[in-house]
Design a protein around this motif. Structure first.
Motif, PDB file in Angstrom:
ATOM      1  N   ASP A  27       0.841  -1.196   0.000  1.00  0.00           N
ATOM      2  CA  ASP A  27       0.000   0.000   0.000  1.00  0.00           C
ATOM      3  C   ASP A  27       0.878   1.249   0.000  1.00  0.00           C
ATOM      4  OD1 ASP A  27      -0.259   1.431   2.948  1.00  0.00           O
ATOM      5  OD2 ASP A  27       0.335  -0.675   3.064  1.00  0.00           O
TER       6      ASP A  27
ATOM      7  N   SER B 287      -4.002   8.004  12.643  1.00  0.00           N
ATOM      8  CA  SER B 287      -4.504   6.632  12.786  1.00  0.00           C
ATOM      9  C   SER B 287      -3.943   5.706  11.705  1.00  0.00           C
ATOM     10  CB  SER B 287      -6.034   6.615  12.752  1.00  0.00           C
ATOM     11  OG  SER B 287      -6.505   7.117  11.519  1.00  0.00           O
ATOM     12  N   VAL B 288      -3.813   6.219  10.488  1.00  0.00           N
ATOM     13  CA  VAL B 288      -3.256   5.415   9.393  1.00  0.00           C
ATOM     14  C   VAL B 288      -1.783   5.123   9.659  1.00  0.00           C
ATOM     15  CG1 VAL B 288      -2.698   5.409   6.919  1.00  0.00           C
ATOM     16  CG2 VAL B 288      -4.929   6.244   7.695  1.00  0.00           C
TER      17      VAL B 288
ATOM     18  N   VAL C  73       0.140  12.119   6.442  1.00  0.00           N
ATOM     19  CA  VAL C  73      -0.748  10.975   6.639  1.00  0.00           C
ATOM     20  C   VAL C  73      -1.505  11.142   7.955  1.00  0.00           C
ATOM     21  CG1 VAL C  73       1.102   9.609   7.701  1.00  0.00           C
ATOM     22  CG2 VAL C  73      -0.835   8.443   6.678  1.00  0.00           C
TER      23      VAL C  73
ATOM     24  N   TRP D 166       1.073   3.987   1.817  1.00  0.00           N
ATOM     25  CA  TRP D 166       1.683   4.517   3.039  1.00  0.00           C
ATOM     26  C   TRP D 166       2.832   3.651   3.528  1.00  0.00           C
ATOM     27  CZ3 TRP D 166       0.921   9.239   2.916  1.00  0.00           C
ATOM     28  CH2 TRP D 166      -0.316   9.793   2.576  1.00  0.00           C
ATOM     29  N   SER D 167       2.692   2.349   3.472  1.00  0.00           N
ATOM     30  CA  SER D 167       3.773   1.476   3.951  1.00  0.00           C
ATOM     31  C   SER D 167       5.047   1.691   3.150  1.00  0.00           C
ATOM     32  CB  SER D 167       3.345   0.008   3.897  1.00  0.00           C
ATOM     33  OG  SER D 167       2.292  -0.223   4.804  1.00  0.00           O
TER      34      SER D 167
ATOM     35  N   ASN E 214      -1.355   2.531  12.410  1.00  0.00           N
ATOM     36  CA  ASN E 214      -1.654   1.193  11.907  1.00  0.00           C
ATOM     37  C   ASN E 214      -0.525   0.641  11.047  1.00  0.00           C
ATOM     38  OD1 ASN E 214      -2.912  -0.374   9.374  1.00  0.00           O
ATOM     39  ND2 ASN E 214      -3.975  -0.960  11.261  1.00  0.00           N
ATOM     40  N   ARG E 215      -0.020   1.454  10.126  1.00  0.00           N
ATOM     41  CA  ARG E 215       1.039   0.978   9.231  1.00  0.00           C
ATOM     42  C   ARG E 215       2.321   0.689   9.998  1.00  0.00           C
ATOM     43  NH1 ARG E 215      -3.089   1.975   6.924  1.00  0.00           N
ATOM     44  NH2 ARG E 215      -3.430   1.828   4.681  1.00  0.00           N
TER      45      ARG E 215
ATOM     46  N   GLN F 229       4.792  11.566  10.153  1.00  0.00           N
ATOM     47  CA  GLN F 229       3.472  12.164   9.966  1.00  0.00           C
ATOM     48  C   GLN F 229       3.554  13.503   9.246  1.00  0.00           C
ATOM     49  OE1 GLN F 229       1.193  13.023  13.529  1.00  0.00           O
ATOM     50  NE2 GLN F 229      -0.718  12.793  12.400  1.00  0.00           N
TER      51      GLN F 229
END
Length: 149
Positions: A23, A52-53, A49, A25-26, A56-57, A44
């Motif tokens: 994905d 929360s995203v 981003v 973001w990763s 998670n990543r 960030q």
């Protein structure tokens, strides 16, 4: 260290890789780590981003052994996300994405960042698959050997 559960059904290594780091973001988190970013806030602000995203990543990347969390190197109370050897081995993947984009997604004179050898200042050579003896190999010279079901 907990390992991320990946569905063992896909026998394709590409599918498994995409499930973990495919994905946007990763991959961009890993890219930024190669550029020296280590702190949550820096990831960030640099990526823009959602918190929360990013949470998670980073959690998934730590669980998968791509990053490890360490106390801040400057002695502050912050934590740093540091690429592991497994994470550092993604460098050719990031370089291949970069070089493909440079070749096909930019106009010849369009401004863009450039990855260079820090010792010489020269751009890297094109990433290409090679055989065990170092010969460049084309897609039509390969085949996927499937495992029997």
């Amino acid at each position: 260290m907990a390992k991320q559960h990946i569905d063992p059904a896909p026998t394709c290594p590409v599918a498994r890789s995409v499930d973990l780091i495919g994905d946007r973001w990763s991959l961009l988190i890993v890219r930024d780590a190669f550029d020296g970013v280590r702190r949550f806030g820096d990831f960030q602000s640099g990526l823009g981003v959602a918190r929360s995203v990013l949470t998670n990543r980073l959690k998934n990347l730590v669980e998968a052994g791509i990053f490890e969390v360490r106390p801040a190197s400057d002695g502050t109370s912050y934590q740093e996300y540091v690429l592991t050897a497994k994470g550092e081995s993604l460098f050719p993947v990031v370089v291949a994405f970069r070089q493909w984009a440079e070749q096909y997604l930019f106009e010849p004179e369009e401004a863009r960042s450039q990855l260079v050898d820090s010792a010489t200042g020269l751009p890297l050579g094109l990433m290409q698959p090679v055989t065990d003896d170092g010969q460049v190999i084309a897609p039509e010279q390969t085949r996927v050997k499937k495992n029997p079901a």
